[in-house]
Design an enzyme around this catalytic site. Structure first.
Site, PDB file in Angstrom:
ATOM      1  N   LYS A   1       1.829 129.108  35.834  1.00 52.07           N
ATOM      2  CA  LYS A   1       2.906 129.736  36.601  1.00 52.07           C
ATOM      3  C   LYS A   1       2.683 129.505  38.088  1.00 52.07           C
ATOM      4  O   LYS A   1       1.596 129.151  38.526  1.00 52.07           O
ATOM      5  CB  LYS A   1       2.980 131.229  36.297  1.00 52.07           C
ATOM      6  CG  LYS A   1       1.731 132.003  36.682  1.00 52.07           C
ATOM      7  CD  LYS A   1       1.868 133.469  36.334  1.00 52.07           C
ATOM      8  CE  LYS A   1       0.612 134.250  36.744  1.00 52.07           C
ATOM      9  NZ  LYS A   1       0.755 135.692  36.512  1.00 52.07           N
TER      10      LYS A   1
ATOM     11  N   MET B   1       2.764 128.539  63.728  1.00 52.88           N
ATOM     12  CA  MET B   1       3.509 127.973  62.607  1.00 52.88           C
ATOM     13  C   MET B   1       2.972 126.619  62.154  1.00 52.88           C
ATOM     14  O   MET B   1       2.821 126.371  60.952  1.00 52.88           O
ATOM     15  CB  MET B   1       4.995 127.846  62.972  1.00 52.88           C
ATOM     16  CG  MET B   1       5.850 127.327  61.825  1.00 52.88           C
ATOM     17  SD  MET B   1       7.594 127.177  62.251  1.00 52.88           S
ATOM     18  CE  MET B   1       8.058 128.901  62.420  1.00 52.88           C
TER      19      MET B   1
ATOM     20  N   TYR C   1      -1.168 131.991  71.432  1.00 46.42           N
ATOM     21  CA  TYR C   1      -0.189 133.009  71.796  1.00 46.42           C
ATOM     22  C   TYR C   1      -0.848 134.325  72.191  1.00 46.42           C
ATOM     23  O   TYR C   1      -1.801 134.786  71.546  1.00 46.42           O
ATOM     24  CB  TYR C   1       0.760 133.265  70.628  1.00 46.42           C
ATOM     25  CG  TYR C   1       1.798 132.183  70.417  1.00 46.42           C
ATOM     26  CD1 TYR C   1       2.775 131.947  71.378  1.00 46.42           C
ATOM     27  CD2 TYR C   1       1.803 131.408  69.262  1.00 46.42           C
ATOM     28  CE1 TYR C   1       3.736 130.961  71.196  1.00 46.42           C
ATOM     29  CE2 TYR C   1       2.764 130.421  69.065  1.00 46.42           C
ATOM     30  CZ  TYR C   1       3.722 130.200  70.040  1.00 46.42           C
ATOM     31  OH  TYR C   1       4.660 129.222  69.855  1.00 46.42           O
TER      32      TYR C   1
ATOM     33  N   ARG D   1       4.350 147.768  33.827  1.00 44.80           N
ATOM     34  CA  ARG D   1       5.040 146.712  34.556  1.00 44.80           C
ATOM     35  C   ARG D   1       6.036 146.037  33.621  1.00 44.80           C
ATOM     36  O   ARG D   1       7.236 146.170  33.792  1.00 44.80           O
ATOM     37  CB  ARG D   1       3.999 145.720  35.105  1.00 44.80           C
ATOM     38  CG  ARG D   1       4.495 144.794  36.177  1.00 44.80           C
ATOM     39  CD  ARG D   1       3.365 143.956  36.733  1.00 44.80           C
ATOM     40  NE  ARG D   1       2.718 143.118  35.723  1.00 44.80           N
ATOM     41  CZ  ARG D   1       1.774 142.215  35.999  1.00 44.80           C
ATOM     42  NH1 ARG D   1       1.348 142.064  37.234  1.00 44.80           N
ATOM     43  NH2 ARG D   1       1.240 141.490  35.039  1.00 44.80           N
TER      44      ARG D   1
END
Length: 367
Positions: A40, A309, A261, A139
């Protein structure tokens, strides 16, 4: 081509030989029944198709994903003779597509059981299924009252080929947690109300609980990819990933100058800063700001400043090998996902599944 060759900005090398070795080790540790391959989330970020292909070549005959979309994407890779299961079950209306594709849903609620029975009737065939019983996760899965109601219906499973009844551990990575034994007790009591069907209990850490979690099918995921299934103890699995990002620039700065930053890192001495081609857009978590480390020629170098980023900055003052065009290792056998996760304040699952799409990927040991 090796991971540090070519023109890539960042390279993710996935060792399928290591994943296959981990699967074989888990098979050895679960003598009561076969071991599935849980792929998965794109095989925990490493590529579901190549991983599934290799493990099927190794002998895996059960492959699990989370969603129908993941299963359909793997259909060309997973032969019909191999069980292709969907752990999340099926959303209403997806039954016909799943049945036509030979996909086996995990039935997690009575309504899903009814829909799958109706689909079987419409196709005039017995459809394969897995039934999940909830024993404490709260769940997915049928609770005690739902099992009792289903057990009173003699036709509940008549139209289905029920392959397994399963449950999922809450805290199998904590072998002394009494809930493990209590879940097995609940599971045994509830499945005794149902027709005799093979069982599936152990996840990755569950396999290491030994006879307590022995069943007809184990369903490991994380351990296949080198995540430690025994926290607090040496990792018995092989690390399957190496991630390296290219150094774009190295600059000298003076004591008192800041990097990144908001000036969160200030040089305490004259320093060399390497700017590296990766960032949070590539899955290098922003929570590693001020905490992360990389490796240059085997030397540990600290992350300087915030993760941005597309870029990372490392203090390479004590790594004279660092140079533009070179590489900083971000993950690998010497910097495993569990160690990076600890610095990031998360788990290794998130470290792997967050790996971005911009890395150039290499697979070692393809089937």
């Amino acid at each position: 081509m090796t991971p540090t060759e070519g023109t890539a900005s960042a390279v993710l090398a996935i060792d399928l030989d290591a994943i296959a070795a981990n699967w074989r080790d888990l098979v050895r540790r679960h003598p009561s029944g076969p071991v599935a391959a849980v792929v998965k989330a794109d095989a925990y970020g490493l590529g579901a198709a190549p991983v599934a292909r290799r493990l099927i070549a190794e002998g895996a005959r059960h492959v699990f994903v989370a969603t129908l979309e993941e299963a359909l994407a793997l259909r060309a890779v997973v032969p019909r003779a191999v069980l292709l299961g969907v752990l999340n079950g099926l959303v209403a209306g997806a039954e016909a597509e799943a049945a036509a594709s030979g996909i086996v849903p995990v039935l997690n609620e009575p309504a899903a059981l009814e829909r799958w029975r109706a689909c079987a009737a419409a196709r005039s065939e017995r459809l394969p299924a897995i039934l999940q019983i909830d024993t404490g996760m709260n769940r997915l899965g049928l609770g005690r009252r739902e099992v009792e109601r289903v057990a009173q219906d003699p036709a509940a499973f008549a139209a289905l080929d029920l392959r397994y009844v399963m449950t999922h551990f809450v805290a199998s990575e904590e072998p002394e947690n009494p809930l493990n034994r209590e879940q097995v007790r609940r599971f045994d009591a509830l499945r005794a109300m149902l027709p005799p069907v093979p069982t599936s209990v152990a996840n990755s850490s569950g396999i290491f609980l030994g006879p307590l979690a022995a069943s007809d099918l184990a369903r490991p995921g994380a351990a296949l990819y080198g995540i430690n299934p025994t926290p607090g103890h040496p990792n018995p699995m092989r690390t399957a990933v190496t991630l390296e990002a290219r150094i774009l620039q190295v600059r000298d700065i003076e004591a008192g100058e800041s990097v990144g930053y908001n000036s969160t890192w200030v040089a305490a001495r004259p320093a060399r800063i390497a700017t590296v081609a990766a960032g949070y857009a590539d899955g290098y978590l922003r929570s590693l700001s001020g905490r992360g480390v990389g490796l240059v020629a085997g030397r540990q170098v600290p992350l300087a400043g915030r993760v941005s980023m597309d870029l990372l900055t490392f203090d390479v003052t004590d790594a004279p090998e660092a140079a533009a065009g070179g590489w900083v290792r971000l993950l690998g056998p010497d910097l495993p996902p569990d160690a990076v996760a600890e610095r990031a304040g998360t788990n290794a699952y998130e470290i792997l599944t967050a790996l971005g799409a911009r890395y150039r990927r290499y697979y070692r040991g393809q089937a």
